[in-house]
Design an enzyme around this catalytic site. Structure first.
Site, PDB file in Angstrom:
ATOM      1  N   ASP A   1       0.860  -1.176   0.000  1.00 11.65           N
ATOM      2  CA  ASP A   1       0.000   0.000   0.000  1.00 11.65           C
ATOM      3  C   ASP A   1       0.903   1.236   0.000  1.00 11.65           C
ATOM      4  O   ASP A   1       2.088   1.149   0.355  1.00 11.65           O
ATOM      5  CB  ASP A   1      -0.902  -0.029   1.238  1.00 11.65           C
TER       6      ASP A   1
ATOM      7  N   ASP B   1      -0.327   5.105   0.761  1.00 10.39           N
ATOM      8  CA  ASP B   1      -0.663   6.063   1.815  1.00 10.39           C
ATOM      9  C   ASP B   1      -0.595   5.384   3.179  1.00 10.39           C
ATOM     10  O   ASP B   1      -1.283   4.398   3.434  1.00 10.39           O
ATOM     11  CB  ASP B   1      -2.072   6.626   1.604  1.00 10.39           C
TER      12      ASP B   1
ATOM     13  N   ASP C   1      -1.330  -0.688   6.102  1.00 10.14           N
ATOM     14  CA  ASP C   1      -1.556  -0.048   7.405  1.00 10.14           C
ATOM     15  C   ASP C   1      -3.012  -0.094   7.840  1.00 10.14           C
ATOM     16  O   ASP C   1      -3.326   0.303   8.954  1.00 10.14           O
ATOM     17  CB  ASP C   1      -1.100   1.410   7.369  1.00 10.14           C
TER      18      ASP C   1
END
Length: 342
Positions: A26, A28, A225
């Site tokens: 990922d 961001d 995250d």
């Protein structure tokens, strides 16, 4: 990875960058936040790549094109080609192309990333509900997206045009904090129309399919995250996952994670890709990791010992997830987390 109920984070005798052939990262909250590289990301990714791991960047953010994302990563010191970037815009464009004729017009509520992905699939982006679109697609358009774009979507959907969304992440990390994501914008249209979109992005299967088709990964590791997108997407794709604590997930959320949100591994940041992961062992009625032992008490999660905070968190996960089984742990872990400084 087995689809059984995970009751603890796993250990690994090998560095994760050696145990898996491809990292599906990922962006961001993992590689950067607000456009700036997260601490240790550049160095960790360079080391993983030098060791032979293929790095692919998988993002639910449909605003930017793969070329723009690759250029940004390269500027940050992470050499990247456009083919290494997979976006929810590409996944939703494929989903639409499978349901409308070649060359069909598609009303775009979002940014350039959606338009490029649609053209790649032979579809024609349009701007108005009066352009006779055969589909409406909605993706993150940045903080300046005009309110009137939502109205265009509503007009077309009210006429029976099928509605697609790149993703439904309610929030997105920024340099100043947590900002509304595409999911918040999708809710505006959902409330106004009463309709439900077809969604392509993480954690749903279209995004995993797009990623595998474009990377050719044989033994991928999802690195993210977010529990509800990255980790659930890995669960749905039956692949292993590494949660890093550089984005939106905190210790309380991790301890309360239902089975589909429980990562295979937990680490502080992307340095966790370069190391093995410690084993968690049962110790009587508790779980030991490093110097810590965690137990599920009558009302609280209890923690004894000392050592690395992350080992304590891993032990707490084992106690909480085992106690919860297929549900959500409702025991209070606040005191234990405070002891770890988490």
């Amino acid at each position: 990875m087995s689809q059984g109920v995970r009751t603890k984070p796993e250990g690994s005798g090998q560095a994760l960058s050696e145990a898996y052939d491809t990292a599906l990262l990922d962006l961001d909250g993992v590689v950067y936040a607000g456009g700036n590289a997260i601490a240790y990301a550049v160095e960790s990714l360079a080391t993983a790549r030098a060791g032979g791991m293929h790095l692919a960047y998988v993002t639910n953010n449909a605003l930017r094109t793969p070329d723009a994302v690759a250029d940004h990563l390269t500027e940050l010191g992470i050499p990247t080609g456009a083919s290494d970037v997979i976006t929810s815009a590409q996944a939703v464009a494929r989903l639409i192309a499978e349901q409308v004729p070649a060359g069909a017009r598609v009303l775009v509520i979002g940014g350039e990333g959606l338009r490029v992905a649609l053209r790649e699939r032979g579809l024609e982006p349009v701007e108005s509900a009066d352009d006779d679109p055969l589909a409406v697609v909605q993706g993150y358009g940045g903080p300046e997206l005009p309110w009137g774009r939502f109205a265009e979507a509503c007009y077309a959907i009210a006429r029976g045009v099928p509605w697609f969304a790149s993703n439904t992440d309610l929030t997105i990390p920024s340099a100043r904090g947590i900002a509304p994501g595409n999911g918040a914008a999708v809710e505006v249209v959902r409330i106004a129309t009463g309709a439900e979109p077809q969604v392509a992005g993480k954690p749903l299967p279209p995004m995993h399919r797009e990623t595998v088709l474009r990377t050719g990964a044989k033994r991928p590791l999802v690195v993210g995250d977010r529990l509800d997108t990255d980790i659930e997407g890995a669960f749905n794709g039956d692949v292993d996952s590494l949660l890093v604590l550089t984005g939106v997930t905190d210790g309380r959320q991790l301890l309360a994670a239902p089975p589909q949100h429980r990562p295979t591994y937990v680490d502080a940041d992307l340095r966790g890709m370069l190391t093995g992961q410690p084993e968690i062992t049962e110790q009587g009625d508790g779980f030991r990791c490093g110097g810590w032992t965690a137990r599920a008490g009558a009302e609280l999660l209890e923690l004894d010992g000392d050592g690395e905070a992350l080992d304590g968190l891993r032990a707490l996960c084992a106690a909480a997830w085992t106690a919860a089984g297929e549900g959500v742990c409702e025991l209070d872990g606040g005191k234990a987390l405070a002891r770890l400084g988490l």
